[in-house]
Design an enzyme around this catalytic site. Structure first.
Site, short mmCIF file in Angstrom:
data_model
loop_
_atom_site.label_atom_id
_atom_site.label_comp_id
_atom_site.label_asym_id
_atom_site.label_seq_id
_atom_site.Cartn_x
_atom_site.Cartn_y
_atom_site.Cartn_z
N GLY A 147 -9.77 19.18 -6.67
CA GLY A 147 -10.15 20.26 -5.76
C GLY A 147 -11.55 20.09 -5.21
O GLY A 147 -12.13 21.04 -4.69
N SER A 152 -7.80 14.83 -4.06
CA SER A 152 -7.16 14.46 -5.32
C SER A 152 -5.64 14.61 -5.17
O SER A 152 -4.89 13.88 -5.81
CB SER A 152 -7.67 15.32 -6.46
OG SER A 152 -7.55 16.69 -6.14
N ASP A 206 -5.21 12.18 4.76
CA ASP A 206 -5.55 11.92 3.35
C ASP A 206 -4.66 10.83 2.75
O ASP A 206 -5.14 9.91 2.08
CB ASP A 206 -5.38 13.21 2.52
CG ASP A 206 -6.14 14.38 3.13
OD1 ASP A 206 -7.08 14.14 3.90
OD2 ASP A 206 -5.76 15.53 2.85
C1 GLA Z 1 -7.04 18.50 5.11
C2 GLA Z 1 -5.67 17.95 5.51
C3 GLA Z 1 -5.80 16.77 6.47
C4 GLA Z 1 -6.73 17.07 7.62
C5 GLA Z 1 -8.03 17.73 7.12
C6 GLA Z 1 -8.88 18.20 8.26
O1 GLA Z 1 -7.73 17.56 4.33
O2 GLA Z 1 -4.95 17.55 4.36
O3 GLA Z 1 -4.54 16.37 6.93
O4 GLA Z 1 -6.11 17.86 8.59
O5 GLA Z 1 -7.78 18.83 6.27
O6 GLA Z 1 -9.33 17.12 9.00
#
Ligand code: GLA
Length: 429
Positions: A147, A152, A206
């Site tokens: 978090g 993660s 991510d």
């Molecule tokens: C989170 C989401 C990503 C992206 C970011 C903002 O991390 O998981 O897909 O949209 O916010 O850039």
């Protein structure tokens, strides 16, 4: 010979947490069952995002870096369809069955702790994609702060895919040639798992960053075509600091989905306006398709709120491309100003920052040698990313220790991150 994503690594090259997890496994799971494999470990990295926030679900560009922090599964394959897990972070067990997936996802996930739902989600999606899986017992361990804004959850998802591949004993493979799934197919499948496990309609940033990581490199990803390019991110005199506000807000999930809806609405309005007035046969599928000229010309026809949301996204996409060009030319320091600008847009136009995030960025702004800083990730809490001259790290850390608790009543924590490798796996010994 095919290039396997997450190559089998001799245990010597394992990340430290993988070695730790291999030692922990026989201690916490020792009920003497007959396993179908020896002991092995699989891992994947968290990420930072240099620039390109809230652009991924607008079909835009992002510039993330996989970091040298991993989530690890260490364990053994079973001869049945049961998955048993022990999380060292949550100090808790979870168990589910491969039986009937993906149809049994809802029913099984209902009774699982939140961390295990991501794992079940990936396994459900792997099954949907036709991967042949085997049950396993594993310890889930790692050093990606849970978090803490370094994804993660993406790390746990991508590590799950790696663990399933390892314990399936070659029945399915991930790689670039002649394999069941490519790294980006894994990323997309992990993104779907995130949707079903968390209810957040997140983009692919991510998971793609975790799947594609390379030491010393940033990844320029086009979130529409999924084409990507590695760019050097290797400046011995500079560091990337992640500073955690210590704040998580429940609001973040619903606000995220709301921003996504607003962007879709804005794109639809641009589409209607431009098709009507421009007659050029131009189609707008997403904000990515709106040029800066079109925004300047037609933006005022949108309601103020949608105009500001769209304005941020369109400018952020352009900043990503500028930053990529600078990295290509080896001018990392000049990326700094783009980070401040990105933060201002996220704060004022996209409105996903918070008092705590703004405070950390204001503190960083005053420290000589900090080249740029901005909030990172979805927003409303989480962390900032700071591009800093090595000599300024101490001054920044002292300024944060001195001013952040006084201004917010909270403690912040600081981490230095380096560009790490993509996923991996190995049998022990
Ligand atoms: C989170 C989401 C990503 C992206 C970011 C903002 O991390 O998981 O897909 O949209 O916010 O850039």
């Amino acid at each position: 010979m095919s290039t396997h994503f997450g190559t089998m690594t001799a245990s010597v090259n394992m990340p430290e947490p993988a070695r730790d997890a291999l030692n922990i496994f026989p201690i916490v799971i020792n009920d003497g069952i007959q396993y179908a494999s020896t002991l092995g470990a699989a891992w994947a990295s968290g990420r930072v995002n240099l620039i390109g926030e809230h652009t991924d679900y607008n079909d835009g560009y992002v510039l993330p870096i996989a970091i040298d922090r991993v989530v690890v599964f260490a364990g053994q394959a079973r001869s049945d369809g049961i998955v048993r897990l022990w999380s060292t972070h949550f100090q808790a067990f979870a168990q589910f069955s491969l039986e009937g997936l993906p149809e049994t996802f809802e029913q099984q996930s209902h009774i699982l702790p939140a961390w295990a739902r991501y794992i079940l989600g990936v396994i459900a999606e792997l099954t949907r994609a036709g991967a042949v899986l085997r049950g396993f017992d594993a310890v889930v361990h790692g050093d990606v702060p849970v978090g803490g804004g370094m994804s993660s959850s993406a790390a746990i998802e991508v590590a799950t895919a790696q663990a399933c591949m390892l314990f399936s004993n070659g029945r399915f493979t991930i790689g670039t040639e002649g394999t069941t799934l490519t790294p980006l197919e894994v990323a997309a499948l992990c993104q779907r798992a995130e949707h079903i496990a968390s209810g957040v309609r997140s983009g692919i940033l991510d998971q793609a960053a975790s799947c594609l990581g390379r030491p010393g490199q940033a990844i320029l990803l086009d979130c529409r075509s999924l084409e990507y390019r590695y760019l050097p991110f290797d400046a011995p005199g500079l560091s990337l600091l992640v500073i955690d506000t210590g704040v998580r807000r429940e609001l973040a999930n619903s606000a995220y989905n709301e921003r996504r809806r607003q962007c879709e609405e804005a794109a639809q309005m641009f589409h209607d306006i431009i098709v009507q007035q421009d007659q050029a046969g131009h189609t707008i599928h997403a904000l990515r398709d709106v040029t800066r000229e079109q925004f300047a010309r037609y933006g005022s026809q949108l309601p103020d709120l949608l105009r500001r949301r769209a304005g941020y996204v369109i400018a952020e996409d352009a900043r990503v491309l500028s930053a990529a060009k600078l990295l290509e030319e080896g001018l990392i320091e000049q990326v700094g100003p783009l980070l401040w600008q990105s933060h201002a847009g996220l704060r004022d136009e996209y409105e996903v920052s918070s008092v705590e995030l703004d405070t950390l960025v204001e503190i960083a702004w005053q420290v000589p040698g900090v080249l740029g800083a901005r909030m990172m990730g979805g927003g409303f809490g989480g962390c900032t990313i700071n591009l800093v001259h090595n000599e300024a790290i101490e001054a920044l850390s002292q300024a944060v220790d001195r001013e952040y608790p006084a201004r917010t009543g909270l403690q912040a924590s600081i981490d230095i991150c380096r560009a790490g490798s993509g996923p991996g796996n190995a049998w022990s010994g």
